[in-house]
Every structure is written in structure tokens, then in C-alpha cells.
Design an enzyme around this catalytic site. Structure first.
Site, PDB file in Angstrom:
ATOM      1  N   GLU A 183       0.712  -1.315  -0.232  1.00 49.18           N
ATOM      2  CA  GLU A 183       0.087  -0.107   0.062  1.00 49.18           C
ATOM      3  C   GLU A 183       0.855   1.339  -0.046  1.00 49.18           C
ATOM      4  O   GLU A 183       1.881   1.380   0.930  1.00 49.18           O
ATOM      5  CB  GLU A 183      -0.780   0.015   1.257  1.00 49.18           C
ATOM      6  CG  GLU A 183      -1.884   1.183   1.294  1.00 49.18           C
ATOM      7  CD  GLU A 183      -2.717   1.197   2.541  1.00 49.18           C
ATOM      8  OE1 GLU A 183      -3.804   1.835   2.731  1.00 49.18           O
ATOM      9  OE2 GLU A 183      -2.077   0.916   3.731  1.00 49.18           O
ATOM     10  N   ARG A 235       1.020   5.097   0.757  1.00 51.73           N
ATOM     11  CA  ARG A 235       0.170   5.975   1.470  1.00 51.73           C
ATOM     12  C   ARG A 235       0.435   7.187   0.892  1.00 51.73           C
ATOM     13  O   ARG A 235       1.603   7.898   1.451  1.00 51.73           O
ATOM     14  CB  ARG A 235       0.301   5.769   2.994  1.00 51.73           C
ATOM     15  CG  ARG A 235      -0.535   4.953   3.492  1.00 51.73           C
ATOM     16  CD  ARG A 235      -1.881   5.123   3.432  1.00 51.73           C
ATOM     17  NE  ARG A 235      -2.451   6.263   4.051  1.00 51.73           N
ATOM     18  CZ  ARG A 235      -2.810   6.031   5.270  1.00 51.73           C
ATOM     19  NH1 ARG A 235      -3.027   4.899   6.021  1.00 51.73           N
ATOM     20  NH2 ARG A 235      -3.421   7.318   5.939  1.00 51.73           N
ATOM     21  N   ARG A 266      -5.255   9.058   1.670  1.00 52.34           N
ATOM     22  CA  ARG A 266      -6.209   9.101   2.781  1.00 52.34           C
ATOM     23  C   ARG A 266      -6.251  10.397   3.373  1.00 52.34           C
ATOM     24  O   ARG A 266      -5.437  11.307   3.691  1.00 52.34           O
ATOM     25  CB  ARG A 266      -5.927   8.260   4.082  1.00 52.34           C
ATOM     26  CG  ARG A 266      -6.968   8.229   4.880  1.00 52.34           C
ATOM     27  CD  ARG A 266      -8.139   7.342   4.626  1.00 52.34           C
ATOM     28  NE  ARG A 266      -7.483   5.877   4.444  1.00 52.34           N
ATOM     29  CZ  ARG A 266      -8.015   5.061   3.577  1.00 52.34           C
ATOM     30  NH1 ARG A 266      -8.763   5.535   2.760  1.00 52.34           N
ATOM     31  NH2 ARG A 266      -7.766   3.914   3.720  1.00 52.34           N
ATOM     32  N   HIS A 292     -14.059   3.845   7.994  1.00 53.74           N
ATOM     33  CA  HIS A 292     -13.106   3.867   9.086  1.00 53.74           C
ATOM     34  C   HIS A 292     -13.905   4.432  10.171  1.00 53.74           C
ATOM     35  O   HIS A 292     -14.540   5.677   9.793  1.00 53.74           O
ATOM     36  CB  HIS A 292     -11.714   4.488   8.910  1.00 53.74           C
ATOM     37  CG  HIS A 292     -11.078   3.950   7.649  1.00 53.74           C
ATOM     38  ND1 HIS A 292     -11.263   4.392   6.318  1.00 53.74           N
ATOM     39  CD2 HIS A 292      -9.867   2.905   7.743  1.00 53.74           C
ATOM     40  CE1 HIS A 292     -10.158   3.253   5.747  1.00 53.74           C
ATOM     41  NE2 HIS A 292      -9.398   2.843   6.243  1.00 53.74           N
ATOM     42  N   LYS A 299     -14.168  -2.653   2.386  1.00 57.41           N
ATOM     43  CA  LYS A 299     -13.156  -2.365   3.444  1.00 57.41           C
ATOM     44  C   LYS A 299     -13.988  -1.695   4.529  1.00 57.41           C
ATOM     45  O   LYS A 299     -14.405  -0.633   4.443  1.00 57.41           O
ATOM     46  CB  LYS A 299     -12.189  -1.705   3.205  1.00 57.41           C
ATOM     47  CG  LYS A 299     -10.971  -1.500   4.394  1.00 57.41           C
ATOM     48  CD  LYS A 299      -9.755  -0.741   4.192  1.00 57.41           C
ATOM     49  CE  LYS A 299      -8.688  -0.211   5.491  1.00 57.41           C
ATOM     50  NZ  LYS A 299      -7.775   0.515   5.197  1.00 57.41           N
ATOM     51  N   ARG A 344      -6.915  -8.825  12.871  1.00 56.81           N
ATOM     52  CA  ARG A 344      -5.889  -8.679  11.894  1.00 56.81           C
ATOM     53  C   ARG A 344      -4.898  -9.928  11.316  1.00 56.81           C
ATOM     54  O   ARG A 344      -4.364  -9.955  10.545  1.00 56.81           O
ATOM     55  CB  ARG A 344      -4.899  -7.550  12.279  1.00 56.81           C
ATOM     56  CG  ARG A 344      -5.413  -6.316  12.459  1.00 56.81           C
ATOM     57  CD  ARG A 344      -4.225  -5.282  12.916  1.00 56.81           C
ATOM     58  NE  ARG A 344      -4.917  -3.814  12.975  1.00 56.81           N
ATOM     59  CZ  ARG A 344      -4.787  -2.914  11.915  1.00 56.81           C
ATOM     60  NH1 ARG A 344      -4.291  -3.481  10.533  1.00 56.81           N
ATOM     61  NH2 ARG A 344      -5.449  -1.810  12.035  1.00 56.81           N
ATOM     62  N   GLN A 385      -1.739  -2.073  14.126  1.00 57.51           N
ATOM     63  CA  GLN A 385      -1.305  -2.800  12.989  1.00 57.51           C
ATOM     64  C   GLN A 385       0.148  -3.821  13.454  1.00 57.51           C
ATOM     65  O   GLN A 385       1.250  -3.269  13.773  1.00 57.51           O
ATOM     66  CB  GLN A 385      -0.698  -2.046  11.838  1.00 57.51           C
ATOM     67  CG  GLN A 385      -0.757  -2.464  10.559  1.00 57.51           C
ATOM     68  CD  GLN A 385      -0.484  -1.139   9.730  1.00 57.51           C
ATOM     69  OE1 GLN A 385       0.695  -0.942   9.168  1.00 57.51           O
ATOM     70  NE2 GLN A 385      -1.745  -0.726   8.962  1.00 57.51           N
TER      71      GLN A 385
END
Length: 317
Positions: A51, A53, A82, A141, A168, A206, A231
Site C-alpha cells: 500500500e 500511502r 487518505r 473507517h 473495507k 488482523r 497494526q
């Protein structure tokens, strides 16, 4: 192994893997050069995709930087830009942000993340058309809590209705029992879905997404360099939790405590399970109420726990 051809095929069995859930490495670099290096490191660590970002980058120039990132990707790439209103770092013009996402599609990014709040506008801006090779992840989110199973299910249906290739949903785990609601939605999803409960109490989501049919999970390239709370590192996913070998039959064990991050038990037990070929996994379980935990996780999938000594001196029993 080909990542894009059939990434969400629940029956896939390739490269010694028991599950088809992908590991996506999240970049957190603030320079283009460092982000390219992080992508290469992600491949070395064993990630399936990366990913990028964009909102972490300083002085981001879409035309130049996206071309460089996509041309130099060592793995399939998920482009995420984001905005601050969805927990990211971008605080600029929204039309420019969406223009960068459209450019990523034109340049051949395998995945692009679009927030639910602007999904309608984004799909309208591309005329509802895109290359079949590009998958749009429509994301939501929630940084406050984890809603009910019904609310999460309704949210997933709304996201799917926009034409998302991948749904997601990321919530915030206020209690470890919140993870169960994510599992319930994941296991019944008829479309590729990423379901995560953020924070330390959401760790199980996760990892066990590989058991309950999640499309992917996110891992950090370095400890502490996370793009979202709770994470784990790619190394922990692969080496500590034996992520590739988790399957529908994997039995869940753990050590209960509060606090619990200090416990070495997961390192000892997961290594032992792996050495004898036992289909089990062992977690540090940050529990506020043992009775609520045991009542929530009473299925045959969750089978064995021990209490940390600190717990025995506390009032959470």
C-alpha cells in the site's frame, strides 16, 4: 504465485499456503525515494502487495511521483491517498486528491482505495468505468467504536452497492469481544472483504481474518511505523503467528491479562505448535472482563486459555 488472478478464491492453495488472505505492507515514508525502498523491503519480508500511502509524502507531485511508484513497484500496489477527515494526513483540495486516484487507475495500479463518503462522486467522475485489471477498494473507517453485527452488515451492503470490487470496513475495538462482530460479518460476506478492528484489543481481527475469509490484512514494514492503530509487523504475521498456515480449522488459544503485551507466551506456544504441526494459534489477549470474553468466544474455534499472573492480582475476573 499470481496475486491478481484469483486473490479472493477461498479454495486457493498455492506455495504451501493454507489460506488465500493476502498480506499488504503499508508504507509510511515521507519521501518518494524512501517509499520505493520500503516497497522493495516489503517484498523481501514476504508481503503479497504493498500500500502506497500518498498522504504521508511531503511535496507530493501526482504526475511525477505516481509514475515512479507504479513503474517501480516490486509487488501489486494499492494506492491510498487518505484525507484527514478519514484518519489520514491529506488536508488539501478534494478534487485534486480524487484526480490523483484517477491518474493511478490510468497508470495501471492494481488497487485504488476510495472512501465511502466520496465513492458516489468518484464513480461518477470515471463514468462508472475502469479497466478490469484495476480493483477499487471502497473503505469506511470508524475511530470511535465497533457497531453491531447488523450495522456492520448494512454498511458492507451499502459499500457493495456502489460497485466496490473490495469492501473495507475498519472499526475501533473498545473491548476484545468487538472482534467477534467483525468475524461474523467476514465469514458471511459474499464479496471480497477487508474487516479490521483497530487498536490493541483488535489484534485478533488482523490475524484471524485468514481463518474467517478476509481478503487481506495490513502489516507494517518496521515495528512502530504503522499506518493504523494496532497494526502488527509483517515479520510477526509470518513468523510469530504463522499466518500462511492459518485455516478454517485452526484452533485459537491465548494468555489472558491486562496488561498483556509483555507476555512471552505467544512466542513460546506458536513456535511449539509449528514444530509439531499442530493447527493452532496463540494470542496475547487483552481482556477487561473474563466472563464477557468467555461468553463471547464459546465456539469450538476458541479452545484454550491461561491467565497471566498479573491478572490474578487484578479485579477483571
Amino acid at each position: 504465485m499470481t496475486i491478481i488472478s484469483a486473490p479472493w478464491d477461498a479454495e486457493i492453495r498455492t506455495g504451501g499456503r493454507t489460506n488465500s488472505t493476502l498480506i499488504c505492507a503499508s508504507t509510511t515514508a515521507d519521501s518518494l525515494e524512501q517509499m520505493v525502498l520500503q516497497m522493495r523491503k516489503a517484498k523481501e519480508l514476504g508481503a503479497d502487495l504493498v500500500e502506497a500511502r500518498l498522504d504521508f509524502l511531503k511535496d507530493f507531485h501526482p504526475t511525477q511521483h505516481l509514475q515512479t511508484l507504479i513503474s517501480n513497484r516490486p509487488l501489486p500496489i494499492l494506492i491510498t491517498y487518505r484525507p484527514i477527515w478519514e484518519g489520514g494526513q491529506y488536508d488539501g483540495d478534494e478534487s485534486k486528491r480524487q484526480a490523483a486516484l484517477r491518474l493511478a487507475i490510468e497508470l495501471g495500479s492494481e488497487f485504488v482505495d476510495v472512501e465511502l463518503k466520496v465513492a458516489r462522486d468518484f464513480y461518477n467522475s470515471i463514468g462508472g468505468k475502469k479497466p478490469e485489471s484495476v480493483k477499487v477498494v471502497v473503505s469506511s473507517h470508524n475511530f470511535e467504536n465497533t457497531p453491531s453485527v447488523e450495522e456492520i452488515g448494512d454498511l458492507a451492503a451499502r459499500i457493495q452497492a456502489y460497485g466496490a470490487d473490495v469492501v473495507k470496513i475498519a472499526t475501533t475495538a473498545l473491548d476484545i469481544t468487538d472482534c467477534a462482530r467483525i468475524f461474523q460479518v467476514l465469514v458471511h460476506s459474499q464479496v471480497p472483504m477487508i474487516g479490521i478492528a483497530m487498536g490493541e484489543k483488535g489484534l485478533m481481527t488482523r490475524v484471524l481474518c485468514a481463518k474467517f475469509g478476509g481478503f487481506l490484512t495490513f502489516g507494517s514494514i518496521e515495528a512502530g511505523a504503522v499506518s493504523a492503530p494496532g497494526q502488527p509487523t509483517i515479520k510477526d504475521l509470518l513468523d510469530l503467528y504463522n499466518f500462511r498456515q492459518i485455516g478454517v480449522g485452526t484452533k485459537v488459544h491465548g494468555v489472558i491479562g491486562n496488561p498483556i503485551s509483555h507476555s512471552k507466551s505467544p512466542h513460546l506456544y506458536n513456535a511449539a505448535f509449528k514444530s509439531v504441526g499442530f493447527d493452532g494459534i496463540y494470542f496475547p489477549l487483552l481482556v477487561d472482563s473474563v466472563s464477557n470474553f468467555l461468553n463471547t468466544y464459546s465456539s469450538p474455534d476458541f479452545v484454550g486459555y491461561r491467565y497471566d499472573n498479573i491478572l490474578l492480582e487484578s479485579s477483571i475476573l
